[in-house]
Design a protein around this motif. Structure first.
Motif, mmCIF file in Angstrom:
data_model
loop_
_atom_site.group_PDB
_atom_site.id
_atom_site.type_symbol
_atom_site.label_atom_id
_atom_site.label_comp_id
_atom_site.label_asym_id
_atom_site.label_seq_id
_atom_site.Cartn_x
_atom_site.Cartn_y
_atom_site.Cartn_z
ATOM 1 N N ASP A 108 1.376 -5.046 3.016
ATOM 2 C CA ASP A 108 1.523 -3.598 2.834
ATOM 3 C C ASP A 108 2.090 -3.203 1.474
ATOM 4 N N LEU A 110 0.177 -3.881 -0.939
ATOM 5 C CA LEU A 110 -1.160 -3.842 -1.559
ATOM 6 C C LEU A 110 -1.327 -4.932 -2.617
ATOM 7 N N ARG A 278 2.927 2.937 1.078
ATOM 8 C CA ARG A 278 2.929 1.564 0.561
ATOM 9 C C ARG A 278 4.358 1.052 0.383
ATOM 10 N N SER A 292 -0.083 5.749 -2.675
ATOM 11 C CA SER A 292 -0.907 5.062 -1.671
ATOM 12 C C SER A 292 -0.286 5.260 -0.304
ATOM 13 N N TRP A 293 -1.088 5.734 0.639
ATOM 14 C CA TRP A 293 -0.569 6.085 1.966
ATOM 15 C C TRP A 293 -1.469 5.533 3.058
ATOM 16 N N PHE A 294 -0.868 5.382 4.253
ATOM 17 C CA PHE A 294 -1.593 4.805 5.389
ATOM 18 C C PHE A 294 -1.552 5.760 6.573
ATOM 19 N N THR A 301 -8.216 7.243 9.575
ATOM 20 C CA THR A 301 -8.284 7.284 8.109
ATOM 21 C C THR A 301 -9.681 7.733 7.678
ATOM 22 N N VAL A 365 -4.812 -3.677 6.580
ATOM 23 C CA VAL A 365 -4.073 -2.807 5.653
ATOM 24 C C VAL A 365 -5.046 -1.855 4.945
ATOM 25 N N CYS A 369 -5.795 2.598 4.366
ATOM 26 C CA CYS A 369 -5.125 2.990 3.109
ATOM 27 C C CYS A 369 -5.961 3.979 2.282
ATOM 28 N N SER A 371 -5.527 5.838 -1.608
ATOM 29 C CA SER A 371 -4.707 5.973 -2.824
ATOM 30 C C SER A 371 -5.083 7.264 -3.523
#
Ligand SMILES: Cc1ncc(COP(=O)(O)O)c(C=O)c1O
Length: 405
Positions: A108, A110, A278, A292-294, A301, A365, A369, A371
């Motif tokens: 995580d 990245l 992240r 960067s997000w999840f 997503t 991951v 994700c 970005s």
């Protein structure tokens, strides 16, 4: 991220000084160049700004990686451990020196998962190459200690993370060697260019010669230079270096804007239920080129991406999982080792074996994700507006998913 957003008179002035002499080459022509040595000046500015002992400018970030690998003595039969999430240039450089890119999972952050790195070490491993993707860093303490334990070189691909730091040291200056790209979309741009940074004299001497046909650069007469080894032409031009000189003077301005905009965007998105960000091994050192997000699942997503697209606000948001250039899933040319002139059968088999492995941890991951590129040009109001529009789209996607579940 891109320094070209704040291009101005400073760049024009620097380039005009070179055009004024007509000497566009970085070496030689000592008389007519009238004391103007832009590449030399930029190398000095790089060592002073980032704190490496040596800097060797070259023609691109890819050339910098290739030159650094040669400088570290990585070649045929060697294995270089690198992440499954990077730009294709990282493995291109490894293959070009005859070595095998051994792709391993990211986590995580990245970037390289240190446990996956350790599990991939074989007697052929020569180098570990973390890629500090999207402005932030790998867990360098863990990777350094693996390198020390197994006697391996650490080459940092910091092409996307100019200005980021780890525990007070600039990314790219922590390993045996590190590289930046100065291509058109990087934090500092020369239009095209790159640099190898190192504290090791042997690596620098090799990089210096290798990037200029093996010239030893010891005398005043270029034609009389010796060639202690076979090199290549990866030289940067004076015009490109001139642009870089103007850009490096603006680095703190660029980083300040990136950090400010990143913080506002992160704060706005933080209130989305289930969102996470992240993991940054040293949060103070994030260069903040991207946020960067999840989201909790790949389905959600994808739904959020679709919603942002239909709202017309997808620009600047990258879903790397589906990207042709940055993630293993779409690197079919690598999986089939498709090179124009072919590889030695052993090399080919090793490349294919590594590239066709499964990367379930990375998929888990990357599938979640996104970005978001941080622009230098946004006003505070625009960042907030962007954040609110993104949040609204994500919430709408969540609502739709709930209804269809
Ligand atoms: C991680 C990474 N490494 C290497 C490179 C290669 O840099 P260049 O485009 O200057 O060859 C890039 C360029 O995007 C990159 O993102």
């Amino acid at each position: 991220m891109p320094g070209f957003e704040l291009f101005g008179d400073e760049e024009r002035k620097q380039v005009n000084e070179v055009l004024g002499t007509g000497i566009l080459m970085r070496y030689g022509f000592d008389g007519p160049r009238k004391g103007i040595w832009k590449a030399v000046e930029l190398e000095k500015a790089i060592t002073q700004t980032f704190g490496s002992k040596y800097a060797q400018l070259v023609s691109s970030g890819t050339a910098a990686l290739t030159t650094a690998l040669q400088g570290l003595g990585v070649g045929y039969g060697d294995e270089v451990i690198m992440p499954a999430f990077t730009f294709v240039a990282s493995f291109e450089a490894v293959i070009s020196v005859g070595a095998t890119p051994v792709l391993v999972d990211i986590d995580d952050t990245l970037t390289l998962d240190p446990a996956a790195v350790k599990a991939a070490i074989t007697p052929k491993t020569k180098c570990i190459m973390p890629v500090h993707m999207c402005g932030s860093m790998a867990d360098l303490d863990a990777l350094k200690s693996i390198c020390q334990e197994y006697g391996l070189s650490l080459l940092e691909d910091a092409c996307q993370s100019i200005g980021g730091t780890y525990k007070g040291k600039y990314l790219g200056t922590i390993g045996d060697a590190g590289t930046f790209s100065f291509d058109f979309v990087k934090t500092l741009t020369c239009a095209e260019g790159g640099v190898v940074m190192t504290d090791r004299e042997d690596v620098f001497v090799h990089a210096d010669g290798y990037s200029d046909h093996g010239h030893d650069h010891k005398g005043a007469d270029r034609g009389a230079d010796l060639h202690p080894f076979v090199g290549y032409n990866f030289r940067i031009s004076e015009l490109h270096a001139a642009v870089g000189l103007a850009q490096i003077a603006k680095l703190e301005t660029f980083l300040g804007l990136q950090r400010k905009h990143h913080a506002i965007l992160k704060e706005t998105l933080s209130s989305i239920p289930g969102i996470s960000f992240r993991r940054i091994p040293d949060p103070a050192g994030d260069s903040c080129t991207f946020l960067s997000w999840f989201l909790p699942t790949e389905e959600l997503t994808r739904a959020a991406i679709a919603e942002m697209k239909s709202a017309g606000i997808l620009g600047g948001n990258f879903y790397w999982f589906d990207n042709n250039w940055h993630y293993i899933r779409k690197w079919d040319h690598l999986k089939e080792a498709k090179t124009l002139s072919g590889l030695h059968p052993e090399h080919r088999a090793a490349v294919i074996k590594s590239a066709t492995a499964d990367f379930p941890a990375s998929d888990a991951v990357m599938g979640r994700c996104v970005s978001t590129l941080v622009s230098l040009l946004w006003t505070e109001e625009q960042v907030r507006e962007k954040g609110h529009a993104m949040k609204a789209a994500v919430l709408k996607a969540m609502e739709k998913e709930k209804v269809s579940a």
